[in-house]
Design a protein around this motif. Structure first.
Motif, PDB file in Angstrom:
ATOM      1  N   GLY A 105      53.647  67.222 -14.564  1.00 50.24           N
ATOM      2  CA  GLY A 105      52.747  68.345 -14.795  1.00 50.24           C
ATOM      3  C   GLY A 105      51.519  67.938 -15.587  1.00 50.24           C
ATOM      4  O   GLY A 105      50.398  68.366 -15.291  1.00 50.24           O
TER       5      GLY A 105
ATOM      6  N   TRP B 173      48.289  74.767  -2.546  1.00 47.83           N
ATOM      7  CA  TRP B 173      48.925  74.044  -3.647  1.00 47.83           C
ATOM      8  C   TRP B 173      49.668  72.848  -3.071  1.00 47.83           C
ATOM      9  O   TRP B 173      50.430  72.985  -2.099  1.00 47.83           O
ATOM     10  CB  TRP B 173      49.888  74.947  -4.410  1.00 47.83           C
ATOM     11  CG  TRP B 173      49.231  76.079  -5.152  1.00 47.83           C
ATOM     12  CD1 TRP B 173      48.334  76.979  -4.654  1.00 47.83           C
ATOM     13  CD2 TRP B 173      49.436  76.447  -6.515  1.00 47.83           C
ATOM     14  NE1 TRP B 173      47.959  77.879  -5.619  1.00 47.83           N
ATOM     15  CE2 TRP B 173      48.632  77.579  -6.776  1.00 47.83           C
ATOM     16  CE3 TRP B 173      50.228  75.936  -7.543  1.00 47.83           C
ATOM     17  CZ2 TRP B 173      48.588  78.203  -8.020  1.00 47.83           C
ATOM     18  CZ3 TRP B 173      50.198  76.564  -8.786  1.00 47.83           C
ATOM     19  CH2 TRP B 173      49.374  77.684  -9.022  1.00 47.83           C
TER      20      TRP B 173
ATOM     21  N   VAL C 170      53.324  73.296 -17.464  1.00 48.62           N
ATOM     22  CA  VAL C 170      53.785  74.036 -16.283  1.00 48.62           C
ATOM     23  C   VAL C 170      53.413  75.496 -16.482  1.00 48.62           C
ATOM     24  O   VAL C 170      53.846  76.138 -17.438  1.00 48.62           O
ATOM     25  CB  VAL C 170      55.316  73.890 -16.079  1.00 48.62           C
ATOM     26  CG1 VAL C 170      55.781  74.757 -14.911  1.00 48.62           C
ATOM     27  CG2 VAL C 170      55.676  72.428 -15.825  1.00 48.62           C
TER      28      VAL C 170
ATOM     29  N   THR D 278      49.984  74.474 -12.339  1.00 45.81           N
ATOM     30  CA  THR D 278      51.183  73.850 -11.776  1.00 45.81           C
ATOM     31  C   THR D 278      52.323  74.859 -11.822  1.00 45.81           C
ATOM     32  O   THR D 278      52.342  75.778 -12.651  1.00 45.81           O
ATOM     33  CB  THR D 278      51.601  72.623 -12.596  1.00 45.81           C
ATOM     34  OG1 THR D 278      51.971  73.049 -13.918  1.00 45.81           O
ATOM     35  CG2 THR D 278      50.482  71.601 -12.698  1.00 45.81           C
TER      36      THR D 278
ATOM     37  N   CYS E 256      49.136  65.961 -13.297  1.00 46.44           N
ATOM     38  CA  CYS E 256      48.478  66.856 -12.334  1.00 46.44           C
ATOM     39  C   CYS E 256      47.315  67.591 -12.985  1.00 46.44           C
ATOM     40  O   CYS E 256      46.212  67.663 -12.423  1.00 46.44           O
ATOM     41  CB  CYS E 256      49.477  67.870 -11.787  1.00 46.44           C
ATOM     42  SG  CYS E 256      50.669  67.217 -10.600  1.00 46.44           S
ATOM     43  N   LYS E 257      47.548  68.114 -14.168  1.00 49.08           N
ATOM     44  CA  LYS E 257      46.508  68.895 -14.829  1.00 49.08           C
ATOM     45  C   LYS E 257      45.359  68.005 -15.305  1.00 49.08           C
ATOM     46  O   LYS E 257      44.189  68.381 -15.184  1.00 49.08           O
ATOM     47  CB  LYS E 257      47.110  69.680 -16.002  1.00 49.08           C
ATOM     48  CG  LYS E 257      48.120  70.734 -15.545  1.00 49.08           C
ATOM     49  CD  LYS E 257      48.679  71.533 -16.690  1.00 49.08           C
ATOM     50  CE  LYS E 257      47.733  72.616 -17.136  1.00 49.08           C
ATOM     51  NZ  LYS E 257      47.527  73.654 -16.100  1.00 49.08           N
TER      52      LYS E 257
ATOM     53  N   GLY F 109      46.050  74.075  -6.721  1.00 47.05           N
ATOM     54  CA  GLY F 109      47.066  73.806  -7.723  1.00 47.05           C
ATOM     55  C   GLY F 109      48.109  72.833  -7.230  1.00 47.05           C
ATOM     56  O   GLY F 109      47.968  72.227  -6.157  1.00 47.05           O
ATOM     57  N   TRP F 110      49.154  72.684  -8.021  1.00 47.56           N
ATOM     58  CA  TRP F 110      50.177  71.680  -7.776  1.00 47.56           C
ATOM     59  C   TRP F 110      51.571  72.303  -7.851  1.00 47.56           C
ATOM     60  O   TRP F 110      51.845  73.120  -8.730  1.00 47.56           O
ATOM     61  CB  TRP F 110      50.107  70.575  -8.829  1.00 47.56           C
ATOM     62  CG  TRP F 110      48.774  69.930  -8.988  1.00 47.56           C
ATOM     63  CD1 TRP F 110      47.732  70.359  -9.770  1.00 47.56           C
ATOM     64  CD2 TRP F 110      48.320  68.713  -8.370  1.00 47.56           C
ATOM     65  NE1 TRP F 110      46.672  69.492  -9.680  1.00 47.56           N
ATOM     66  CE2 TRP F 110      47.002  68.463  -8.828  1.00 47.56           C
ATOM     67  CE3 TRP F 110      48.908  67.798  -7.491  1.00 47.56           C
ATOM     68  CZ2 TRP F 110      46.265  67.366  -8.439  1.00 47.56           C
ATOM     69  CZ3 TRP F 110      48.172  66.691  -7.102  1.00 47.56           C
ATOM     70  CH2 TRP F 110      46.866  66.479  -7.564  1.00 47.56           C
ATOM     71  N   TYR F 111      52.444  71.874  -6.964  1.00 49.77           N
ATOM     72  CA  TYR F 111      53.846  72.258  -7.015  1.00 49.77           C
ATOM     73  C   TYR F 111      54.677  71.025  -7.373  1.00 49.77           C
ATOM     74  O   TYR F 111      54.667  70.028  -6.638  1.00 49.77           O
ATOM     75  CB  TYR F 111      54.297  72.839  -5.676  1.00 49.77           C
ATOM     76  CG  TYR F 111      55.797  73.044  -5.574  1.00 49.77           C
ATOM     77  CD1 TYR F 111      56.477  73.773  -6.543  1.00 49.77           C
ATOM     78  CD2 TYR F 111      56.526  72.493  -4.522  1.00 49.77           C
ATOM     79  CE1 TYR F 111      57.851  73.961  -6.460  1.00 49.77           C
ATOM     80  CE2 TYR F 111      57.902  72.678  -4.427  1.00 49.77           C
ATOM     81  CZ  TYR F 111      58.554  73.408  -5.403  1.00 49.77           C
ATOM     82  OH  TYR F 111      59.909  73.585  -5.327  1.00 49.77           O
ATOM     83  N   ILE F 112      55.367  71.074  -8.504  1.00 52.37           N
ATOM     84  CA  ILE F 112      56.237  69.968  -8.922  1.00 52.37           C
ATOM     85  C   ILE F 112      57.577  70.188  -8.233  1.00 52.37           C
ATOM     86  O   ILE F 112      58.353  71.059  -8.614  1.00 52.37           O
ATOM     87  CB  ILE F 112      56.374  69.935 -10.456  1.00 52.37           C
ATOM     88  CG1 ILE F 112      54.981  69.907 -11.102  1.00 52.37           C
ATOM     89  CG2 ILE F 112      57.179  68.716 -10.893  1.00 52.37           C
ATOM     90  CD1 ILE F 112      55.006  70.095 -12.614  1.00 52.37           C
TER      91      ILE F 112
END
Length: 363
Positions: free
Chosen positions: A204, A140, A260, A216, A207-208, A182-185
């Motif tokens: 968010g 991520w 999120v 996220t 990212c998506k 995935g992504w970490y905000i």
């Protein structure tokens, strides 16, 4: 004749050597005690509490852009070994905590380099993605932290830079590696913070959209009695109540839940007898808004005057057991490599690794 200053210097050197070298006896330690300690570490045993009652840690942050713990200066060989250690206890998710902090960055970002950031010697994003792919994990990506939020208290500062970072990272790596999961905000907040809802939502959403819907998550902290960083106090005399925490985070979740997917509250800012009360609220709110409820089980100790050392095993055990009791979906940690890895610069981290394996019956 040895003067006092010379004597003290020699004593300090001798003590440091005894601590750094496990094979050397400390002052007053008998060979029997030293051997017993070695045997315990090799064979395990001795826990008198019920085993495997906690939620297992299946994810960890990767902290290579930090401002409060030391770098271990690992290369790919050391990181490869660490991923193997992670895999051995069931970790399937690695999260780069931030892709940059102020001028230090983890990958050769065309946008951030033009803005005056320093060129990194290694492309850590590419390396982590390759190692995650090799070891069957998901990586991520943590967004860029300009530091302006910490200076101003306004999280909306982070939107503009990340508008470019998100796009370029997906083009550089996301379309190349299946391990990009995935992504970490990465903005860390505790309560209603200026610009937080809008910033989390904007980042968010982007990212998506850019990644075809990859998940996220955020990892805020609870403004509890141990939230004292930078205050000079021993305890937070304005700690949030459970009711205030629920009210404020209900508003935040209401504004971000569509972009999120999970929230992993840091678990180290509240006392151990408060865990169930706050954890129950976190789970109730996550369920209400259709979000995953994770815990960020910190493996460093906030109860000591020294920042930061590996946590006492019982403290970690109690936190993971509370997460299990409250029905949490996943446990991640900050963070394995410094505070739990057998090859950490901290000797205590390897012992925590052993006690964790013993508790969960991991061979």
């Amino acid at each position: 004749m040895t003067d006092r200053r010379t004597f003290l210097k020699k004593a300090a050197v001798a003590a440091a050597g005894a601590i750094a070298a496990p094979g050397i006896l400390a002052a007053g330690e008998s060979p029997v005690h030293a051997a017993a300690g070695t045997t315990d570490r090799q064979t395990g045993g001795g826990l008198i509490v019920p085993k495997a009652q906690g939620l297992k840690i299946t994810g960890t942050f990767l902290d290579e852009i930090s401002h409060d713990i030391p770098h271990q200066n690992w290369g790919e060989k050391e990181w490869d070994a660490d991923f193997r250690h992670m895999k051995s206890i069931g970790i399937d998710t690695v999260i780069m905590i931030r892709s940059g902090y102020r001028k230090f960055i983890t990958y050769p970002s065309p946008y951030l380099l033009k803005k005056g950031c320093y060129m990194p010697s290694t492309d850590l994003v590419d390396m982590f993605l390759r190692l995650a792919q090799k070891h069957g994990m998901k990586f991520w990506f943590g967004l860029y932290d300009s530091g302006k939020y910490w200076d101003t208290g306004d999280l909306s500062w982070e939107i503009e830079d990340n508008r470019y970072v998100i796009d370029e990272v997906w083009k550089m790596y996301g379309e190349k590696y299946d391990s990009f999961g995935g992504w970490y905000i990465s903005g860390e907040i505790s309560r209603q913070t200026k610009g937080a809802i809008d910033a989390f939502h904007a980042m968010g959403k982007q990212c998506k959209e850019v990644s075809g819907g990859l998940p996220t998550f955020i990892s805020p902290w609870i403004d509890g009695k141990k939230a004292i960083m930078g205050t000079g106090k021993m305890t937070n005399d304005q700690a949030v109540s459970v009711a205030e925490h629920e009210r404020e985070w209900n508003e935040i979740f209401d504004g971000i839940h569509d972009v999120v997917d999970a929230c992993a509250f840091q678990d180290g800012h509240i006392d151990y007898d408060e865990l169930d009360a706050f954890f129950s609220v976190n789970k109730k709110l996550a369920d209400k808004y259709g979000m995953q409820c994770w815990t960020n089980a910190e493996t460093f100790d906030r109860d000591m005057p020294i920042k930061f050392l590996p946590i006492k095993f019982d403290k970690l055990r109690m936190k993971l057991e509370a997460a299990a009791r409250c029905g949490y979906d996943k446990a991640i940690t900050f963070e394995f490599s410094h505070f739990m890895s057998p090859q950490s610069a901290y000797l205590q981290a390897g012992h925590l690794f052993d006690r964790y394996k013993e508790y969960f019956n991991i061979k």
